[in-house]
Structure formats: structure tokens, C-alpha cells
Scaffold this active site. Structure first.
Site, mmCIF file in Angstrom:
data_model
loop_
_atom_site.group_PDB
_atom_site.id
_atom_site.type_symbol
_atom_site.label_atom_id
_atom_site.label_comp_id
_atom_site.label_asym_id
_atom_site.label_seq_id
_atom_site.Cartn_x
_atom_site.Cartn_y
_atom_site.Cartn_z
ATOM 1 N N GLU A 17 50.444 40.314 42.840
ATOM 2 C CA GLU A 17 49.115 40.817 42.490
ATOM 3 C C GLU A 17 48.419 41.317 43.739
ATOM 4 O OE1 GLU A 17 46.442 38.411 40.128
ATOM 5 O OE2 GLU A 17 48.080 37.616 38.910
ATOM 6 N N TYR A 31 44.195 39.264 47.518
ATOM 7 C CA TYR A 31 43.112 40.223 47.253
ATOM 8 C C TYR A 31 42.281 40.484 48.498
ATOM 9 C CZ TYR A 31 44.266 40.014 42.311
ATOM 10 O OH TYR A 31 44.908 40.133 41.099
ATOM 11 N N ASP A 77 41.979 34.341 33.402
ATOM 12 C CA ASP A 77 41.200 35.572 33.340
ATOM 13 C C ASP A 77 41.750 36.530 32.282
ATOM 14 O OD1 ASP A 77 39.355 37.527 34.219
ATOM 15 O OD2 ASP A 77 40.821 38.357 35.618
ATOM 16 N N GLU A 91 49.459 30.956 40.038
ATOM 17 C CA GLU A 91 48.272 30.470 40.744
ATOM 18 C C GLU A 91 47.912 29.035 40.403
ATOM 19 O OE1 GLU A 91 45.029 33.245 40.541
ATOM 20 O OE2 GLU A 91 46.075 34.611 41.888
HETATM 21 C C1 BDP Z 1 44.397 36.347 39.768
HETATM 22 C C2 BDP Z 1 44.976 35.968 38.422
HETATM 23 C C3 BDP Z 1 44.815 37.061 37.369
HETATM 24 C C4 BDP Z 1 43.452 37.677 37.454
HETATM 25 C C5 BDP Z 1 43.279 38.300 38.820
HETATM 26 C C6 BDP Z 1 41.923 38.988 39.011
HETATM 27 O O1 BDP Z 1 46.325 35.612 38.535
HETATM 28 O O2 BDP Z 1 45.079 36.524 36.095
HETATM 29 O O3 BDP Z 1 43.196 38.598 36.433
HETATM 30 O O4 BDP Z 1 43.385 37.308 39.801
HETATM 31 O O5 BDP Z 1 41.023 38.340 39.503
HETATM 32 O O6 BDP Z 1 43.747 35.255 40.299
HETATM 33 O O7 BDP Z 1 41.788 40.139 38.645
#
Ligand code: BDP
Length: 597
Positions: free
Chosen positions: A510, A473, A165, A417
Site C-alpha cells: 500500500e 504512507y 477502512d 496491518e
Molecule cells: C491502510 C489500510 C487500508 C486503508 C488505507 C488508507 O490497510 O485498509 O484503506 O490504509 O488509509 O491502513 O487508505
């Protein structure tokens, strides 16, 4: 022999910056080599700044999105070549692979776009004007790291499709140097510290050509010598050392001299921070004290420069990170320009240094699939897993060799990931973890970054990690818009981890929400500034419930460019800062929290 040490200038070594406007052209039919462009000079070149990505200087879409071969060329003036000198051309990086020609002759090549390319140029350079040519290529495949694919359109245009991404920026992203170093040169050095009450021991090892004698001296900030040693390896004893502390850096200078018959043949100075890193139980210890990591996953990304390094942008980023109370960042998803690490050494920032092991899950929108917990496999049916692993291994070796002496580097991250749920994944990663442990003279923690399918039940790779990094997330890809349900699911997973692996530290590498700096809404909705803030607060409340969580690195420091698609509005907007580095509202909430911690 190749010297990879960062270029310095002193009474013996000379380093001349070759940055500036180079000549450039695309080569969509890959005809340049056969047509002798390296020998005859580039036909009809345009000018191109170095360092910078080429993409965002253009005004035409086909140029910005160009995928394939491209060429850079410049003139290098060498004033005087002495008999007892070696000459190297050192590129901070060329993305993703290159062949380098000097005066038309092939002088070196490199695979991988985020680590230095060093060319032994002595046999090719002559006094006066020389032509330096680079044939580069930015295609992606399943043996390159990062991984991806190339699609060829009906009209023959190639399109890079990263399994990741971020925009597939390419070019000469970092500074280029002509280095003149002595014939018998210091090639490399290692240091490692241990601490006892009121004392530090720094073991060192110097790799040098020839049979001269090595002298090593450590001086404090005022330039006063505090310890010295003789020989290619030894121990420096420092009484009452000033430690390199988190956000309170103290740097000594390590001077290495190579002498022969009383004459100094080579001289290399570098900063040295006295500090230790260790994982003990649930804690990450710096100088024996637990540290809670606060900060971001970042990108090398800014307007116009793309992924090109700029001291001004990096300086602004550090100022923003200091303002918000951060102490750490991850070089997601590739090793950054060396100047980032030099600045972190000075500022006392901690770095999780990541190799470009990203995109190891076959999916068009890997990030979305990964975020939602849908894996598409990878290692079991990868076309040439051995070549991929070889390229990955080279990157592990090169990054550790490049960055091992930075006090700011506290851990190595082997992947982001990746697919980790199969035996094939385990067998792929085991030698990479082993190599990282063996190669690092400071034995720093080694980790990898796990997405949602790498659950406590299914992940086969977490036992290899010294601390476990999670990208989660909940409230965005999972239960987006319902933070109450998201929190319940999040805690459900964390309870499982607590049972499975409570003996190691966990770091969130993240968590975040896409947020438009123009959008406000009460009550909040996804994409609004209010939602980002509420999401962060929900995440913090979960982190605070589990004592084994030892860090929170939000995604992302700033908005950044990605490829186009229905999931992205001119890029990823999960920044706590906008792309031009102004705070979104949630940044103030993080500042309040992190300043208290
Ligand atoms: C994760 C990835 C990252 C993405 C992020 C996203 O590690 O590179 O930019 O999600 O979705 O899966 O913002």
C-alpha cells in the site's frame, strides 16, 4: 461429507444456479428463529437480489447501515433425486455468519463472511419445491475476522464499527448453487509442479469417497492428451511444457475420473497452469525467473452491488489493470469470489491471497492510527484470543483448500496491518504461518502486511515472512503535503530495513493519497490530482533505490466505500481509478512506468 470443489456441469455432475430475486427481511430484535420464520416462511418479506450487498439498493439510511440479524429465503425446485446422488447447496459466501435451513430444518452454519458455505442438503431436500432460508448476521466483534465492535444506540439500533477502512457490506455476495454429485464423489485434489529443462513433473493427489479407481489426464489447449496417471496420487510427466507465465497464461485441462468396474462414477475437469513459485534471496521467482510485482491492493466494491460479485465489474477491472500495465493484485482484505481467481488464471495475473485478518489493532480509525504509526495494542488484552485465533485458523484452512490449485495465487497473506510488536502478537501468528506452510501442497510463500508501527526495530513477526509486505504512507499520513521531507523519512526507514533484513524481497502493498477526480491545483495540494501524481513519482524514486524491493501494489485500484467519518469523503478516494473505473491522472504516470518495466 462436504464437497467444496467449485460447481461444474458435465455428464455426471449437475450445478444449478439459484441466483435471482430472493425474499428478504431484517430482524432487528432477533425474534425470527423463535417465531419460526424458517418453518413458516418469512413474514412480509421484501425482494432482494442475490448476489449483492443489501446496503446500497435501499434509499433509507437505517436500512443501508443496518446491523444485526437478517433473513433471505427462496424456493428451490428439485426435479429428480436419484438414490446414488448427493445434494449440496453451495453459497460462495454469506457475510459474516449464517445458519441455513432447508424446509424449516437447520442444515448448516458458518462463521466468516468471505469463504464458501457448503450445506449437505440430501437429508432435507425433497423432489419438487423446497424452501431454502438463511439467517445471517453482520455484527463485528473482537473474535470475528475481520475485527470490530457494535455500538447500540439509545433507540436500540446497532451500529457496526469495523476496526478497518471499508464499508461493512453484508448479504449473500456470491452465487448460490444447488449441486448434484454422485454418492462416491471426488472431493478434492492437489497439484504441484516442478520444472527441469524441457520437462515438467506435476505431482497430484486426489481425495475421493469410496474405493473406486482414479484416472487422471492432462490435455493441452487443443484437447490433446499430453500425460496421464492412475491412482489417488502420482506424477504426470509433461515433455516440452507450455508454461503458465506472468500475463501470458497457458492453461491445460486436468481431468479426474473416478471409475468402478469400468464405469465412470465421477468426473471433474479443471484448468491447470504449469508454473512454479519460489523466493530466492531478494527475488520472487515465477518459473525460475525474477518477477517485479506491479499493480494494486483492491476491494470487491462497486456502485449498487456493494461487495456483490459481478462478472461485468470484474471484467472491467481486469481490462483497466491490463491497460495500466499491472501484473498483480492483493485481495485486500479478504478472499474474493472464486471467479476473480479463475479470471486471473486465464489472464496471467498474480494474486497475493489475503485472509480476512484485518482490524487487529484496537482503534476507532485503525487505518489512520496505523498509517501514522500509533498502535493501540490488541492481542495482549483481546477478550478471547483463542476463539479469535480459531476463527482465523479456520479461514487460513478454508482459503488454502479453496484456492490452492489456482496458478494465479502466488502467496498467502495472513493479516493486514495487525499489531505485531509484542510477544503476544508473535505467539498468536506463529501457528497460523505454520499451518499455511503445512497446508499448501505447493509451498507458496507466506506473508503478512505491516503498517508503520511494525518498524524494523519493533516488529516481532517479520522473520516469519517469506517476503515482507509494507504499507507506507510517507507524504500522506506522515509529512502530508511535504514530499521532500516525506522522502527523507521514507529513506531513513528503508535504510534501517536494508540493514535488518536485506536477504528477503520486500513488496509495497500500500502507498497512496486520497484524490478527488474534480480537484486540480498548481502548485499541488493534498487531495489534488497533481499531488497524487507527484506522490507516486516520489515513491517510485525511493523504490528504485533499493534493489531488494520487488513489487509495488498501489492503494487502491479504485475509490471505494467506507463508513462515514471526518477522514472520508463518501469513501476512500485513494483509487487510481474512480469508483466507476475511469483513470485519474496519476494512472497515466503509472502506465508509462509499468509498461516500461
Ligand atoms: C491502510 C489500510 C487500508 C486503508 C488505507 C488508507 O490497510 O485498509 O484503506 O490504509 O488509509 O491502513 O487508505
Amino acid at each position: 461429507m462436504i464437497s467444496e470443489l467449485y460447481p461444474v456441469n458435465n455428464e455426471i455432475r449437475r450445478a444449478q444456479l439459484l441466483d435471482g430475486l430472493w425474499r428478504f427481511r431484517f430482524d432487528p430484535r432477533s425474534e425470527g428463529e423463535e417465531a419460526g420464520w424458517a418453518q413458516k416462511g418469512l413474514p412480509d418479506p421484501i425482494s432482494m437480489p442475490v448476489p449483492a450487498s443489501f446496503a446500497d439498493v435501499f434509499t433509507e439510511a437505517w436500512q443501508r447501515d443496518y446491523c444485526g440479524d437478517f433473513w433471505y429465503e427462496t424456493d428451490v425446485y428439485v426435479q429428480e433425486i436419484q438414490q446414488d446422488q448427493q445434494l449440496f447447496i453451495r453459497f460462495g459466501s454469506i457475510t459474516h455468519r449464517c445458519r441455513v435451513f432447508i424446509n424449516g430444518q437447520p442444515a448448516g452454519e458458518h462463521e466468516g463472511g468471505f469463504l464458501p458455505v457448503v450445506v449437505d442438503a440430501g437429508a432435507f431436500l425433497r423432489q419438487g419445491r423446497n424452501r431454502l432460508t438463511v439467517l445471517a448476521n453482520n455484527e463485528l466483534n473482537e473474535t470475528s475476522i475481520p475485527c470490530g465492535a457494535v455500538r447500540t444506540k439509545a433507540d436500540g439500533r446497532k451500529q457496526a464499527q469495523g476496526y478497518f477502512d471499508f464499508f461493512n457490506y453484508a448479504g449473500i455476495h456470491r452465487s448460490v448453487w444447488l449441486m448434484q454429485i454422485p454418492a462416491g464423489a471426488i472431493r478434492d485434489y492437489n497439484t504441484a509442479c516442478s520444472l527441469e529443462a524441457g520437462k515438467a513433473e506435476i505431482s497430484y493427489e486426489v481425495e475421493a469417497e469410496g474405493d473406486g479407481e482414479i484416472l487422471v489426464q492432462l490435455s493441452d489447449r487443443e484437447g490433446t492428451p499430453v500425460a496421464s496417471g492412475k491412482g489417488r496420487q502420482g506424477i504426470l510427466h509433461v515433455e516440452n511444457p507450455q508454461l503458465w507465465q506472468v500475463r501470458n497464461a497457458y492453461l491445460y485441462t486436468l481431468t479426474i475420473l473416478l471409475q468402478k468396474n469400468g464405469r465412470t462414477i465421477d468426473h471433474y475437469d479443471s484448468p491447470l497452469g504449469i508454473r512454479t513459485v519460489k523466493v530466492e534471496g531478494n527475488h520472487i521467482l515465477i518459473n525460475g525467473q525474477p518477477v517485479y510485482l506491479k499493480g494494486f491492493g483492491k476491494h470487491e466494491d462497486s456502485e449498487i452491488l456493494g461487495r456483490g460479485f459481478s462478472f461485468a465489474v470484474a471484467k472491467r477491472d481486469y481490462e483497466c489493470m491490463k491497460w495500466i500495465g499491472a501484473n498483480c493484485f492483493r485481495t485486500s482484505h479478504y478472499p474474493y469470489a472464486e471467479e476473480w481467481y479463475q479470471m486471473a488464471d486465464q489472464e496471467g495475473f498474480l494474486i497475493i491471497d489475503e485472509v480476512p485478518g484485518v482490524g487487529m489493532m484496537r482503534s476507532f480509525a485503525n487505518f489512520a492510527a496505523a498509517g501514522a504509526g500509533k498502535s493501540n495494542g490488541f492481542f495482549g488484552d483481546c477478550p478471547d484470543v483463542d476463539l479469535l485465533q480459531k476463527n482465523h485458523m479456520n479461514a487460513v484452512e478454508e482459503v488454502i483448500r479453496r484456492d490452492k490449485n489456482h496458478p494465479s495465487v502466488i502467496a498467502w497473506s495472513i493479516f493486514n496491518e495487525a499489531e505485531t510488536t509484542t510477544q503476544a502478537a508473535h505467539d498468536y501468528f506463529a501457528p497460523l504461518f505454520e499451518a499455511a506452510r503445512k497446508l499448501d501442497p505447493q509451498h507458496r510463500p507466506v506473508t503478512g502486511v505491516l503498517e508503520k508501527t511494525s518498524s524494523p526495530e519493533r516488529c516481532r513477526c517479520w522473520p516469519m515472512m517469506d517476503f515482507i509486505c509494507l504499507n507506507r504512507y510517507y507524504g500522506w499520513y506522515i509529512s502530508g503535503g511535504d514530499l521532500q521531507e516525506a522522502k527523507r523519512q521514507f529513506k531513513e526507514e528503508m535504510d534501517q530495513w536494508a540493514e535488518k533484513a536485506p536477504q528477503v524481497p520486500f513488496v509495497f502493498t500500500e502507498f497512496g493519497t486520497d484524490t478527488l477526480d474534480s480537484l486540480h491545483k498548481l502548485p499541488s495540494v493534498m487531495w489534488s490530482q497533481e499531488y497524487q501524481q507527484e506522490y507516486m513519482e516520489m515513491n517510485f524514486s525511493v523504490f528504485d533505490e533499493y534493489p531488494f524491493i520487488q513489487g509495488e501494489l498501489a492503494w487502491n485500484f479504485a475509490d471505494f466505500q467506507t463508513g462515514q467519518g471526518i477522514m472520508r469523503v463518501n469513501g476512500n478516494k485513494k483509487g487510481l481509478f474512480s469508483r466507476n473505473r475511469q483513470p485519474k491522472e496519476a494512472a497515466w504516470a503509472m502506465k508509462r512506468r509499468w509498461e516500461k518495466q
